[in-house]
Scaffold this active site. Structure first.
Site, PDB file in Angstrom:
ATOM      1  N   LEU A 171       3.538  10.869  -0.261  1.00  0.00           N
ATOM      2  CA  LEU A 171       3.048  12.180   0.203  1.00  0.00           C
ATOM      3  C   LEU A 171       2.709  13.059  -1.005  1.00  0.00           C
ATOM      4  O   LEU A 171       3.351  14.071  -1.264  1.00  0.00           O
ATOM      5  CB  LEU A 171       4.094  12.849   1.101  1.00  0.00           C
ATOM      6  CG  LEU A 171       3.580  14.041   1.912  1.00  0.00           C
ATOM      7  CD1 LEU A 171       2.619  13.573   3.008  1.00  0.00           C
ATOM      8  CD2 LEU A 171       4.742  14.820   2.525  1.00  0.00           C
ATOM      9  N   GLY A 172       1.691  12.635  -1.748  1.00  0.00           N
ATOM     10  CA  GLY A 172       1.220  13.440  -2.884  1.00  0.00           C
ATOM     11  C   GLY A 172       0.015  14.248  -2.452  1.00  0.00           C
ATOM     12  O   GLY A 172      -0.124  14.600  -1.284  1.00  0.00           O
ATOM     13  N   ARG A 173      -0.886  14.521  -3.419  1.00  0.00           N
ATOM     14  CA  ARG A 173      -2.071  15.329  -3.094  1.00  0.00           C
ATOM     15  C   ARG A 173      -2.885  14.686  -1.974  1.00  0.00           C
ATOM     16  O   ARG A 173      -3.226  15.339  -0.979  1.00  0.00           O
ATOM     17  CB  ARG A 173      -2.938  15.485  -4.357  1.00  0.00           C
ATOM     18  CG  ARG A 173      -2.319  16.386  -5.406  1.00  0.00           C
ATOM     19  CD  ARG A 173      -3.095  16.306  -6.706  1.00  0.00           C
ATOM     20  NE  ARG A 173      -2.914  15.021  -7.340  1.00  0.00           N
ATOM     21  CZ  ARG A 173      -2.349  14.831  -8.541  1.00  0.00           C
ATOM     22  NH1 ARG A 173      -1.966  15.864  -9.262  1.00  0.00           N
ATOM     23  NH2 ARG A 173      -2.207  13.627  -9.039  1.00  0.00           N
ATOM     24  N   ILE A 174      -3.198  13.384  -2.131  1.00  0.00           N
ATOM     25  CA  ILE A 174      -4.033  12.717  -1.124  1.00  0.00           C
ATOM     26  C   ILE A 174      -3.235  12.510   0.170  1.00  0.00           C
ATOM     27  O   ILE A 174      -3.756  12.714   1.270  1.00  0.00           O
ATOM     28  CB  ILE A 174      -4.584  11.380  -1.681  1.00  0.00           C
ATOM     29  CG1 ILE A 174      -5.522  11.668  -2.861  1.00  0.00           C
ATOM     30  CG2 ILE A 174      -5.301  10.586  -0.599  1.00  0.00           C
ATOM     31  CD1 ILE A 174      -5.968  10.432  -3.642  1.00  0.00           C
TER      32      ILE A 174
ATOM     33  N   ILE B 185      -5.873   3.138   0.886  1.00  0.00           N
ATOM     34  CA  ILE B 185      -6.818   3.797  -0.033  1.00  0.00           C
ATOM     35  C   ILE B 185      -6.124   4.001  -1.384  1.00  0.00           C
ATOM     36  O   ILE B 185      -6.609   4.751  -2.222  1.00  0.00           O
ATOM     37  CB  ILE B 185      -7.365   5.145   0.512  1.00  0.00           C
ATOM     38  CG1 ILE B 185      -6.253   6.097   0.896  1.00  0.00           C
ATOM     39  CG2 ILE B 185      -8.320   4.932   1.660  1.00  0.00           C
ATOM     40  CD1 ILE B 185      -5.641   6.860  -0.202  1.00  0.00           C
TER      41      ILE B 185
ATOM     42  N   ARG C 111      -4.125   1.376  -3.913  1.00  0.00           N
ATOM     43  CA  ARG C 111      -4.542   0.310  -4.822  1.00  0.00           C
ATOM     44  C   ARG C 111      -4.214  -1.016  -4.133  1.00  0.00           C
ATOM     45  O   ARG C 111      -3.215  -1.117  -3.410  1.00  0.00           O
ATOM     46  CB  ARG C 111      -3.758   0.363  -6.144  1.00  0.00           C
ATOM     47  CG  ARG C 111      -4.197   1.452  -7.106  1.00  0.00           C
ATOM     48  CD  ARG C 111      -5.555   1.155  -7.738  1.00  0.00           C
ATOM     49  NE  ARG C 111      -5.935   2.141  -8.726  1.00  0.00           N
ATOM     50  CZ  ARG C 111      -6.736   3.183  -8.499  1.00  0.00           C
ATOM     51  NH1 ARG C 111      -7.249   3.377  -7.298  1.00  0.00           N
ATOM     52  NH2 ARG C 111      -7.047   4.020  -9.476  1.00  0.00           N
TER      53      ARG C 111
ATOM     54  N   ASP D 115      -9.856  -0.019   1.556  1.00  0.00           N
ATOM     55  CA  ASP D 115     -10.828   0.424   0.549  1.00  0.00           C
ATOM     56  C   ASP D 115     -10.587  -0.260  -0.787  1.00  0.00           C
ATOM     57  O   ASP D 115     -11.436  -0.215  -1.663  1.00  0.00           O
ATOM     58  CB  ASP D 115     -10.723   1.952   0.372  1.00  0.00           C
ATOM     59  CG  ASP D 115     -11.784   2.513  -0.570  1.00  0.00           C
ATOM     60  OD1 ASP D 115     -12.956   2.085  -0.449  1.00  0.00           O
ATOM     61  OD2 ASP D 115     -11.463   3.370  -1.406  1.00  0.00           O
TER      62      ASP D 115
ATOM     63  N   GLU E 196     -10.494  -6.740  -7.252  1.00  0.00           N
ATOM     64  CA  GLU E 196     -11.845  -6.221  -6.979  1.00  0.00           C
ATOM     65  C   GLU E 196     -12.827  -6.675  -8.045  1.00  0.00           C
ATOM     66  O   GLU E 196     -12.448  -6.730  -9.219  1.00  0.00           O
ATOM     67  CB  GLU E 196     -11.789  -4.684  -6.953  1.00  0.00           C
ATOM     68  CG  GLU E 196     -10.933  -4.164  -5.823  1.00  0.00           C
ATOM     69  CD  GLU E 196     -10.682  -2.666  -5.906  1.00  0.00           C
ATOM     70  OE1 GLU E 196     -11.297  -1.994  -6.767  1.00  0.00           O
ATOM     71  OE2 GLU E 196      -9.872  -2.180  -5.114  1.00  0.00           O
TER      72      GLU E 196
ATOM     73  N   HIS F  83     -14.108   0.081  -2.407  1.00  0.00           N
ATOM     74  CA  HIS F  83     -13.450   1.070  -3.290  1.00  0.00           C
ATOM     75  C   HIS F  83     -14.344   2.298  -3.490  1.00  0.00           C
ATOM     76  O   HIS F  83     -14.772   2.592  -4.615  1.00  0.00           O
ATOM     77  CB  HIS F  83     -13.062   0.438  -4.633  1.00  0.00           C
ATOM     78  CG  HIS F  83     -12.007   1.239  -5.344  1.00  0.00           C
ATOM     79  ND1 HIS F  83     -11.098   0.674  -6.204  1.00  0.00           N
ATOM     80  CD2 HIS F  83     -11.703   2.562  -5.321  1.00  0.00           C
ATOM     81  CE1 HIS F  83     -10.302   1.618  -6.679  1.00  0.00           C
ATOM     82  NE2 HIS F  83     -10.652   2.781  -6.153  1.00  0.00           N
TER      83      HIS F  83
END
Ligand code: NAP
Length: 313
Positions: free
Chosen positions: A153-156, A231, A233, A257, A262, A280
């Site tokens: 639960l950070g910024r994103i 979303i 890694r 994503d 990748e 991505h």
């Protein structure tokens, strides 16, 4: 002989940012060098700043080849591909580009989630292939009243929670510490949160600290009706277990994503019709990439001017 300060550009970047860097600095492009050893030997006496991307990163051996290096400026918020511990232990600062990409990445998380639950790519194929002319598409699950567990639960993560609330969902999160100010339910145990959740969304950093965090047991706990969205890694999830459980039906569906290697995506995932795959693109909008570029330029400028970095890691 250029009078501009030298910087080494480790990998390709957003075009306009690359152009602006080249206007301001004597940019030496490592990724264009045919003889990397000769390139590094030539720039090593002078190069104090390197610019890289979140996906290319910068390994310890490359930092060692640049003994004057003092700053690694990253185009991206995720610094898992940069050996930050090595940098800090050797007096090399690291900067990134937080905040400006938060909303776009959260938007994409919701797009993948809705795409997976309401089967939007399948609907698109259904129309294009002419199947609609023979009858309606099957019913789908609903996004309404779902229990959504956010890993990180950070910024994103917070931006994702805000969006999910608009869909009348119940929300919870897992992370290293409880955040009482969030007002959301906290799980200290990820398997327990996955058991509670209908939807699990990974929004934590990558790197060794979170490798395989979304394990087979977590995905099994999410279960046959569960949806997994990543979303964060590719390294955060056990991709082999994810593929196997989606194939057997032990996990419902996924919106992804990011992937472990990748741009290679496991054939097993590509073969699954009920998984939404995306290359991505979390922060890949014109506005956000331009804003990320400005942050890179501001951090490099601050370092050359002897001012504190704007976004130190
Ligand atoms: P952030 O604000 O630093 O948030 C990361 C959150 O993850 C923090 O709340 C942190 O908890 C939590 N966390 C740390 N270790 C954890 C663990 N072991 N288990 C669960 N949670 C953990 O970073 P952000 O700006 O939201 O970005 C998050 C990540 O998104 C980036 O690191 C990057 O990998 C990824 N990302 C992907 C894309 C894309 O294109 N798909 C774009 C941008 C970013 P604390 O707050 O307690 O430390």
């Amino acid at each position: 002989m250029s009078t501009k300060p030298m910087i080494v550009q480790v990998g390709p970047l957003h075009g306009p940012t690359q152009d602006e860097l080249a206007r301001r600095y004597d940019v030496r492009r490592l990724f264009e060098a045919t003889d990397k050893a000769a390139f590094l030997a030539a720039v090593a006496p002078q190069c104090q700043v390197a610019v890289t991307s979140g996906t290319r990163g910068m390994e310890a051996s490359l930092m060692q080849a640049l003994p004057q290096l003092k700053l690694v400026a990253c185009f991206g918020v995720g610094v898992d591909a940069i050996d930050v511990a090595h940098a800090h232990a050797n007096g090399i600062a690291v900067s990134n580009t937080p905040d400006v990409l938060t909303e776009d990445v959260a938007d994409l998380a919701l797009a993948l989630l809705l795409g997976a639950i309401r089967r939007i790519p399948q609907g698109d194929r259904f129309v294009r292939e002419g199947s609609w002319l023979k009858g309606g598409m099957a019913l789908t699950a609903s996004m309404q009243q779902r229990k959504v567990g956010i890993v990180g639960l950070g910024r994103i993560g917070v931006a994702i929670a805000k969006r999910c609330a608009a869909f009348n969902t119940e929300l919870a999160y897992f992370g290293p510490r409880e955040k009482p100010a969030s007002g959301l339910r906290y799980f200290a145990d990820l398997v327990a949160m996955a058991r509670w959740s209908d939807v699990l969304i990974a929004a934590c950093p990558g790197g060794e600290g979170t490798r395989g965090l979304v394990s087979r047991s977590v995905l099994e706990a999410l279960g046959p009706a569960g949806v997994f969205v990543n979303i964060a890694r590719g390294s955060v999830v056990d991709e082999a277990a994810l593929t196997e459980l989606l194939t057997s039906g032990a996990l419902g569906s996924a919106g992804l994503d990011v992937f472990e290697r990748e741009p290679q995506v496991p054939a097993g995932l590509i073969a699954l019709d009920h998984v939404v795959l995306h290359p991505h693109q979390g922060s890949a909008t014109h506005d956000t990439r331009a804003a990320m570029g400005r942050k890179v330029l501001e951090n490099v400028e601050a370092w050359f001017a002897g001012r504190p970095l704007i976004d130190p890691v």
